[in-house]
Design a protein around this motif. Structure first.
Motif, mmCIF file in Angstrom:
data_model
loop_
_atom_site.group_PDB
_atom_site.id
_atom_site.type_symbol
_atom_site.label_atom_id
_atom_site.label_comp_id
_atom_site.label_asym_id
_atom_site.label_seq_id
_atom_site.Cartn_x
_atom_site.Cartn_y
_atom_site.Cartn_z
ATOM 1 N N ALA A 70 68.882 38.499 -10.813
ATOM 2 C CA ALA A 70 68.525 39.325 -11.967
ATOM 3 C C ALA A 70 69.250 38.855 -13.220
ATOM 4 O O ALA A 70 68.666 38.809 -14.314
ATOM 5 C CB ALA A 70 68.844 40.790 -11.676
ATOM 6 N N ILE A 102 75.564 43.098 -16.093
ATOM 7 C CA ILE A 102 74.349 43.837 -15.753
ATOM 8 C C ILE A 102 74.729 45.219 -15.227
ATOM 9 O O ILE A 102 75.816 45.399 -14.662
ATOM 10 C CB ILE A 102 73.529 43.060 -14.685
ATOM 11 N N GLY A 157 64.680 45.741 -16.775
ATOM 12 C CA GLY A 157 65.244 45.636 -15.439
ATOM 13 C C GLY A 157 64.201 45.727 -14.349
ATOM 14 O O GLY A 157 63.018 45.963 -14.595
ATOM 15 N N ASP A 158 64.667 45.530 -13.130
ATOM 16 C CA ASP A 158 63.849 45.654 -11.929
ATOM 17 C C ASP A 158 64.413 46.832 -11.144
ATOM 18 O O ASP A 158 65.531 46.760 -10.633
ATOM 19 C CB ASP A 158 63.928 44.358 -11.112
ATOM 20 N N PHE A 159 63.631 47.901 -11.024
ATOM 21 C CA PHE A 159 64.151 49.155 -10.515
ATOM 22 C C PHE A 159 63.541 49.561 -9.171
ATOM 23 O O PHE A 159 63.523 50.742 -8.825
ATOM 24 C CB PHE A 159 63.966 50.249 -11.562
ATOM 25 N N LEU A 214 63.628 53.180 -18.677
ATOM 26 C CA LEU A 214 64.685 53.074 -17.690
ATOM 27 C C LEU A 214 64.563 54.245 -16.729
ATOM 28 O O LEU A 214 64.042 55.310 -17.081
ATOM 29 C CB LEU A 214 66.052 53.101 -18.369
ATOM 30 N N LEU A 218 67.814 39.979 -16.983
ATOM 31 C CA LEU A 218 67.622 41.423 -16.884
ATOM 32 C C LEU A 218 68.921 42.148 -17.210
ATOM 33 O O LEU A 218 70.012 41.661 -16.932
ATOM 34 C CB LEU A 218 67.144 41.796 -15.483
ATOM 35 N N GLN A 219 68.771 43.340 -17.773
ATOM 36 C CA GLN A 219 69.941 44.116 -18.168
ATOM 37 C C GLN A 219 70.362 45.141 -17.118
ATOM 38 O O GLN A 219 71.473 45.666 -17.162
ATOM 39 C CB GLN A 219 69.666 44.837 -19.494
ATOM 40 N N ALA A 220 69.462 45.431 -16.161
ATOM 41 C CA ALA A 220 69.765 46.450 -15.154
ATOM 42 C C ALA A 220 68.892 46.241 -13.924
ATOM 43 O O ALA A 220 67.798 45.652 -14.009
ATOM 44 C CB ALA A 220 69.540 47.847 -15.719
ATOM 45 N N VAL A 221 69.367 46.738 -12.791
ATOM 46 C CA VAL A 221 68.590 46.737 -11.548
ATOM 47 C C VAL A 221 68.875 48.020 -10.787
ATOM 48 O O VAL A 221 69.915 48.654 -10.980
ATOM 49 C CB VAL A 221 68.918 45.530 -10.636
ATOM 50 N N SER A 222 67.931 48.378 -9.923
ATOM 51 C CA SER A 222 68.148 49.467 -8.972
ATOM 52 C C SER A 222 67.873 48.955 -7.565
ATOM 53 O O SER A 222 66.785 48.436 -7.296
ATOM 54 C CB SER A 222 67.209 50.647 -9.239
#
Length: 276
Positions: A29, A83, A5-7, A272, A34-38
């Motif tokens: 994303a 996501i 992901g992009d955090f 993560l 990607l599986q996750a973002v912040s």
């Protein structure tokens, strides 16, 4: 190298960013797999502190906080099959305003999933505050104010050490942002001393506190920088010390989500984000 992901992402609520919506970031994303973002929008400053940036646009406005959180939570639900969306803040460490910053964190902390603690602002010798990453021209003014490039670098790293050591309460972020941001203009304002030893000292302090490292690719694309924050060899050193690496593009445009991840060392293992 697997990056899930992009955090470290900003949004339309950033006054110095773009009008791209948070939903456009999420969609970008997903397109990238990607599986996750912040979302880590610049948290509002304490009411007792005045933004030192020449255009006073460093952080989001207090009146936007509820709208920002509401939109983040809407996107969590809408895209939960595609996501994981985290909502959070990038918090400024302000030397001398620790108690005021703790109040900000106490207001925001229970409503967020993720957070970064960063140094963008320094206390100058004349007791004013400056924004170190605003522009090359402003950095030149800061150098004159401090008396030399190396004194600005010293102030930055000393402030970063204070940030790591500080007591900001129960909601203090556990990830330290772009630890070599001071290098944003290094091609024009190059310090005499090498910064690698102090960066290793910073990493050791982070290790003692069990903090993670923001592996920030934005620097690759800055005119006077050209390298990630921190540089790849420092990221590798952090990994060798067992410091969790959390990747972030520091994007202020939706099209920049995940930008530069392919330029990081290929043998790294990324983590993560965690609030614990």
């Amino acid at each position: 190298m697997t990056i899930l992901g992009d955090f470290h992402m900003h949004s339309q609520f950033c006054p110095h960013g773009s009008d791209d919506t948070m939903e456009q970031y999420v969609q970008k994303a997903i397109e990238q797999g990607l599986q996750a973002v912040s979302f880590t929008e610049h948290a509002p400053l304490p009411l007792e502190f005045t933004d030192p940036a020449p255009t006073n646009d460093s952080v989001m406005n207090w009146h936007d906080v509820d709208v920002y959180l509401k939109e983040g939570n809407r996107l969590k639900q809408k895209y939960k099959q595609n996501i994981v969306v985290h909502i959070g803040f990038e918090v400024d460490y302000l030397l001398g305003f620790e108690k005021e910053t703790e109040k900000v964190l106490n207001q925001l902390g229970s409503n967020i999933d993720d957070a970064i603690l960063s140094v963008h602002m320094l206390k100058a010798p004349n007791d004013t505050y400056v924004c170190l990453d605003y522009s090359a021209n402003e950095f030149g003014r800061i150098v004159d104010l401090f008396g030399s490039i190396d004194r600005v670098y010293d102030a930055y790293f000393n402030t970063l050490k204070a940030a790591i050591a500080s007591d900001l309460g129960a909601y203090k972020p556990k990830r330290i942002g772009h630890i070599s941001l001071i290098d944003k203009f290094h091609k024009q304002f190059h310090p005499v001393r090498h910064i690698e030893p102090v960066l290793e000292e910073i990493l050791d302090l982070m290790k003692q506190k069990h903090y993670s490292l923001d592996v920030n690719t934005a620097g690759f694309y800055k005119e006077w920088c050209g390298v990630s924050y921190p540089a790849p060899e420092v990221i590798t050193l952090a990994a060798e010390k067992g410091i969790p690496l959390v990747p972030g593009s520091d994007s202020h445009l939706a099209e920049h989500v995940g930008r530069g991840f392919d330029r990081l060392p290929s043998d790294l293992l990324f983590s993560l984000p965690t609030r614990s």
